[in-house]
Design an enzyme around this catalytic site. Sequence first.
Site, PDB file in Angstrom:
ATOM      1  N   ASP A 195       8.005 -12.452  -7.214  1.00 18.42           N
ATOM      2  CA  ASP A 195       7.506 -10.831  -7.292  1.00 18.42           C
ATOM      3  C   ASP A 195       6.585 -10.631  -8.403  1.00 18.42           C
ATOM      4  O   ASP A 195       6.720 -11.025  -9.371  1.00 18.42           O
ATOM      5  CB  ASP A 195       8.684 -10.229  -6.864  1.00 18.42           C
ATOM      6  CG  ASP A 195       8.431  -8.686  -6.499  1.00 18.42           C
ATOM      7  OD1 ASP A 195       7.239  -8.614  -5.987  1.00 18.42           O
ATOM      8  OD2 ASP A 195       9.132  -7.844  -6.589  1.00 18.42           O
ATOM      9  N   ASN A 236       7.092  -8.709   5.290  1.00 12.67           N
ATOM     10  CA  ASN A 236       5.595  -8.650   4.640  1.00 12.67           C
ATOM     11  C   ASN A 236       4.781  -8.237   5.680  1.00 12.67           C
ATOM     12  O   ASN A 236       3.594  -7.783   5.428  1.00 12.67           O
ATOM     13  CB  ASN A 236       5.322  -9.674   3.932  1.00 12.67           C
ATOM     14  CG  ASN A 236       6.057  -9.961   2.468  1.00 12.67           C
ATOM     15  OD1 ASN A 236       6.644 -11.050   2.001  1.00 12.67           O
ATOM     16  ND2 ASN A 236       6.438  -8.866   1.843  1.00 12.67           N
TER      17      ASN A 236
END
Length: 252
Positions: free
Chosen positions: A30, A78
């Site tokens: 991330d 996502n």
Amino acid sequence: MPSDSNTSTETGTSGAQALSGPRHVAIIMDGNGRWAQARGRPRLFGHHAGARRVREVVSCCPQLGVKYLTIFAFSTENWKRTQVEVSGLMSLFRRYISKEMKALAARNVRVRFIGDRLRLDDKLVQLMDDLELETAQNDGTHLTIALNYGGRDEVARATRRLAQDVADGSLLPQDVDEETLPRYLDTHVLPDPDLVIRTSGEARISNFLLWQSAYAEYEFIDTLWPDFTAEELGRLCRRFGGRDRRFGAVAT
Ligand code: FPP
């Protein structure tokens, strides 16, 4: 060193002791977007930098005694990102697979993908299949890339297949126990992760390996993924070696 053990002694560059290090490390990569933003660049610039980190981290696994590395590349959630980012990521995955295919195969890396392939485009799925086939005989690092992966989605898909086997009569309901479901998961050939790392300062697991991480150790670190290094992985592996893992039992 035996091909399927983590009994190596000292590492090269990082100096990590692999003897009691994690055998399976899973990483939530991330922070690419924030890394790019901090440089005044578009988010995809950060994803490209992130892809270069993947290469470095895969390379250092043998030295650290990490036999299995599982990375979260794209989640079932996502798709909610902008169309520009999603299609940029898909094209990055296609390019990464085409470009890295030979290097991964030559470095004895075995690549697998987990996640639902149905929503991915045919060209990408073909490349994923080719890479899995090309590296199927390799017995070095087992690299698993989670692509269109969600832990809940995986459990739901597994349950659907399990229910089908019950309906077909090849599985009895009373025989379903906690050993049964994992056989239907995408990860059925992998051991559970020992250590789950999330970069970028967020302390959540975001639907990653929900079933498999029941007894994993977690590390939430501030480093943004494009700044993550082999040295940092070495440090986390050493710290893992000092953990007291009791799996619900008491210390003796
Ligand atoms: C999360 O950062 C990262 C992703 C959703 C993509 C991960 C992809 C890569 C590291 C690219 C390469 C991967 C492979 C396998 C080639 P974010 O965008 O959520 O960052 P932010 O939280 O700072 O916005």
